[in-house]
Scaffold this active site. Structure first.
Site, short mmCIF file in Angstrom:
data_model
loop_
_atom_site.label_atom_id
_atom_site.label_comp_id
_atom_site.label_asym_id
_atom_site.label_seq_id
_atom_site.Cartn_x
_atom_site.Cartn_y
_atom_site.Cartn_z
N HIS A 354 55.03 135.63 4.13
CA HIS A 354 54.62 134.30 4.07
C HIS A 354 53.40 134.12 2.84
CE1 HIS A 354 57.31 133.91 7.57
NE2 HIS A 354 57.18 132.51 7.11
N GLY A 355 52.63 135.01 2.85
CA GLY A 355 51.41 134.90 1.75
C GLY A 355 50.51 135.76 1.71
#
Length: 504
Positions: A354-355
């Site tokens: 996700h990041g």
């Protein structure tokens, strides 16, 4: 280009009309036009990054062809266990065991290295540099390391995983490689789901580019309903929640306990409305062009445990990690210690996907910690079906509320700028639990909209889209008009709000 922008409002009907009325008679022209439209859609954000998606498509198309035409000796990938144990090929020649630099594996390796390489460079390079600098500083030395001013290409996490699944499936023999570059390039860049999914498997989407497509009224009608409901989720639910959530998270140090609780709850609805709204619009737009995409959400906030939540949330990603990471690691068909290891790896990698921030890794770790106890007692597959009652029992309702509460706590880490901010936010829940002096921060409109939204989600939980339940009912058109009316009067139009998952 954003689904909720005026530009897309012009773009979609133009592409739709040309697709069905100009290019319908020739399938190759139809696919080529879709490819051009998809590149315009993606290049509208920044045309310079078109080179990445074209390169990724070309590499995987070439690797797929090479894996099918490699004429070396049979490898272990082509043999059953008996043949491997005998050390012979099917024609009694000595078995040549593949390594990563011979045979078909070399082309799988090229695909993995290229796709994961560009993903790691653009998304994680600065994260690793900053983490190394922090570690050096912790040891008492002054680091002199520079980061790069990198722009994260929109949708890179989605289309790299989509092309990787193609290469892996071709290597495993689950899918025959395509020899049509236009169809393959369009599969990778298909604009409805290019930027934020669903992450389609080649086995589902790619064959649809080889079938003659005729416009079907029912499919088009279903698509329009999904687009309508997706816009409601995004513009009425998500964007209105954001107006409350953002100030609370930015000023959590001075917020009351109740405001912090509401901030966490509203963020849960913000991210669900935002992401599932995008998925609904993507699936609906694909239907307008005769394509069927996989379901990505199934009312996840009515889940009765964390295991059920992950069967209902971002389904295309969770099943991707199940098939291409969890099962190859051994899945649950190993000793308990290794199964626990596999679960942790999948959730941590899912968080990291996700990041480039420790907050996402902690978020994944929290879900792993919540999932493992259920797995250990063998209850992770208890709730495979929806409850059949209109009103849930007290026990079911308690399970739903408990699961939602745990999910909201984890969402705080997902939303916070840093792990320290997340802990500070959660700590503030107990500092000042008194009611705020002014309820203006939570308007009546959003409260009514959330109640309406939850009720409709509950009623329609047996179907992918609750508007589908109205098929054949005399009052369906007034309901469609009323939904559009709510979007116009309750939706946030001050500016085109980007979808949250664009940053991933």
């Amino acid at each position: 280009m954003l689904f909720n922008s005026f530009t897309f409002l012009i773009f979609l009907p133009i592409v739709f009309l040309l697709y069905w009325f100009v290019f319908q008679k020739n399938l190759k022209f139809q696919n080529a036009f879709l490819l051009l439209a998809s590149y315009v859609f993606y290049g509208w954000w920044d045309w310079r990054f078109l080179g990445l998606i074209i390169a990724s498509s070309a590499i995987d198309f070439w690797c797929g062809l090479k894996m099918s035409t490699d004429d070396g000796q049979q490898s272990t990938a082509d043999l059953n266990q008996f043949e491997i144990e005998k050390g012979l090929t099917t024609d009694n020649r000595p078995l040549k065991t593949e390594n990563w630099f011979t045979g078909r594996k070399r082309y799988l390796a090229i695909s993995l290295i290229f796709n994961l390489g560009i993903l790691a460079f653009f998304k994680y390079f600065n994260f690793f540099i900053d983490s190394a600098a922090d570690f050096i500083l912790l040891l008492g030395f002054q680091p002199h390391i520079s980061t790069l001013n990198l722009i994260l290409p929109v949708g890179i996490s989605f289309y790299t995983f989509q092309t990787l699944s193609y290469s892996i499936d071709v290597y495993k023999g689950k899918l025959k490689p395509t020899k049509d570059p236009i169809a393959f390039f369009t599969f990778v860049a298909f604009f409805p789901q290019l930027v934020a999914g669903p992450i389609e498997r080649a086995s589902n989407l790619l064959p649809q580019f080889f079938k003659k497509r005729e416009f079907e009224y029912q499919k088009g009608s279903d698509g329009m309903k999904l687009i309508l409901w997706g816009l409601f989720k995004k513009m009425v639910i998500a964007d209105n929640c954001a107006l409350v959530v953002n100030p609370i998270f930015e000023n959590y140090q001075t917020a009351s306990g109740l405001e912090l609780i509401m901030g966490a709850i509203l963020f849960a609805f913000q991210i669900y409305g935002d992401f599932s709204g995008y998925s609904d619009i993507a699936i609906g737009v694909a239907k307008l062009f005769g394509f069927d995409l996989m379901t990505n959400f199934r009312t996840p906030y009515f889940s009765r445990d964390i295991a059920e939540f992950w069967r209902r949330w971002h389904i295309s990603l969770s099943t991707w990690f199940r098939d291409y990471l969890y099962i190859p690691l051994g899945g649950s068909r190993v000793i308990k210690a290794k199964a626990i290891r596999n679960i942790f790896i999948v959730f941590l990698v899912s968080g990291f996907w996700h990041g480039a921030n420790w907050t996402f890794i902690v978020w994944g770790g929290i879900h792993a910690a919540l999932f493992i106890p259920i797995f250990l007692i063998g209850k992770n597959r208890t709730h495979l079906h929806e409850g059949s009652h209109l009103i849930p029992s007290f026990k079911e309702a308690l399970k739903m509320v408990s699961t939602f509460t745990l999910v909201c706590i984890a969402w705080v880490f997902f939303r916070a700028d840093s792990v320290g901010d997340a802990w500070g936010y959660l700590g503030g829940l107990f500092k000042n639990p008194l009611l705020p002096r002014n309820f203006a921060w939570l308007g009546y409109d959003i409260r009514i909209a959330l109640i309406l939204f939850l009720g409709l989600e509950w009623i329609g939980r047996f179907q992918f889209n609750w508007l589908g339940r109205l098929e054949g009912k005399w009052y369906r058109y007034p309901v469609y008009l009323f939904t559009g009316f709510l979007i116009v009067f309750w939706g946030v139009f001050t500016e085109a709000k980007e979808f949250i998952y664009f940053q991933f």
